[in-house]
Design a protein around this motif. Structure first.
Motif, PDB file in Angstrom:
ATOM      1  N   ALA A   1      -1.056   7.407   2.249  1.00 52.93           N
ATOM      2  CA  ALA A   1      -1.579   6.041   2.264  1.00 52.93           C
ATOM      3  C   ALA A   1      -2.515   5.905   3.453  1.00 52.93           C
ATOM      4  CB  ALA A   1      -0.443   5.035   2.375  1.00 52.93           C
ATOM      5  N   VAL A   2      -3.581   5.123   3.287  1.00 52.41           N
ATOM      6  CA  VAL A   2      -4.545   4.890   4.357  1.00 52.41           C
ATOM      7  C   VAL A   2      -4.530   3.410   4.706  1.00 52.41           C
ATOM      8  CG1 VAL A   2      -6.973   5.016   5.020  1.00 52.41           C
ATOM      9  CG2 VAL A   2      -5.997   6.790   3.564  1.00 52.41           C
ATOM     10  N   ASN A   3      -4.469   3.122   6.005  1.00 57.94           N
ATOM     11  CA  ASN A   3      -4.566   1.749   6.473  1.00 57.94           C
ATOM     12  C   ASN A   3      -6.057   1.396   6.505  1.00 57.94           C
ATOM     13  OD1 ASN A   3      -4.791  -0.609   7.968  1.00 57.94           O
ATOM     14  ND2 ASN A   3      -3.157  -0.047   9.380  1.00 57.94           N
ATOM     15  N   PRO A   4      -6.518   0.512   5.617  1.00 52.82           N
ATOM     16  CA  PRO A   4      -7.949   0.199   5.568  1.00 52.82           C
ATOM     17  C   PRO A   4      -8.459  -0.518   6.815  1.00 52.82           C
ATOM     18  CG  PRO A   4      -6.745  -1.237   4.072  1.00 52.82           C
ATOM     19  CD  PRO A   4      -5.760  -0.239   4.617  1.00 52.82           C
ATOM     20  N   ALA A   5      -7.569  -1.126   7.567  1.00 60.33           N
ATOM     21  CA  ALA A   5      -7.989  -1.856   8.763  1.00 60.33           C
ATOM     22  C   ALA A   5      -8.421  -0.930   9.892  1.00 60.33           C
ATOM     23  CB  ALA A   5      -6.864  -2.772   9.244  1.00 60.33           C
ATOM     24  N   ASN A   6      -7.771   0.257   9.993  1.00 59.17           N
ATOM     25  CA  ASN A   6      -8.101   1.130  11.122  1.00 59.17           C
ATOM     26  C   ASN A   6      -8.311   2.594  10.745  1.00 59.17           C
ATOM     27  OD1 ASN A   6      -5.508   2.092  10.699  1.00 59.17           O
ATOM     28  ND2 ASN A   6      -4.641   1.144  12.523  1.00 59.17           N
ATOM     29  N   GLY A   7      -8.092   2.967   9.487  1.00 59.09           N
ATOM     30  CA  GLY A   7      -8.323   4.326   9.043  1.00 59.09           C
ATOM     31  C   GLY A   7      -7.181   5.296   9.292  1.00 59.09           C
TER      32      GLY A   7
END
Length: 70
Positions: free
Chosen positions: A46-52
Motif C-alpha cells: 500500500a502507498v500513502n498518497p500524502a507522502n509516498g
C-alpha cells in the motif's frame, strides 16, 4: 509478488516494477536502502498518497514494514 523482492504496479501500462529487494534472495533486514533490503515472502503493498511512503506485509516474518519516502 514472488521470489522475495517487493514489486508493485507503478504506471498505467501494467508493468510490474521491483521497488526494493533482490530477486531470488530471501531474508530479513531493517534500516537498509531499498536495493539492499532483504525480504521473505512479501505480500500486500500500500502507498500513502500524502507522502509516498510504501507499506507492505511480510508473511514469513509476520510483520508490517515501511519504506519511508525521501
Amino acid at each position: 509478488i514472488a521470489k522475495n523482492p517487493v514489486s508493485g504496479i507503478v504506471d498505467g501500462t501494467g508493468a510490474l516494477t521491483t521497488i526494493a529487494g533482490t530477486l531470488n534472495v530471501a531474508g530479513f533486514s531493517s534500516l537498509c536502502a531499498p536495493a539492499t533490503c532483504l525480504f521473505s515472502a512479501p505480500a500486500t503493498i500500500a502507498v500513502n498518497p500524502a507522502n509516498g511512503d510504501v507499506y507492505f506485509s511480510e508473511n514469513a516474518s509476520e510483520s508490517l514494514r515501511v519504506m519511508v519516502s525521501p
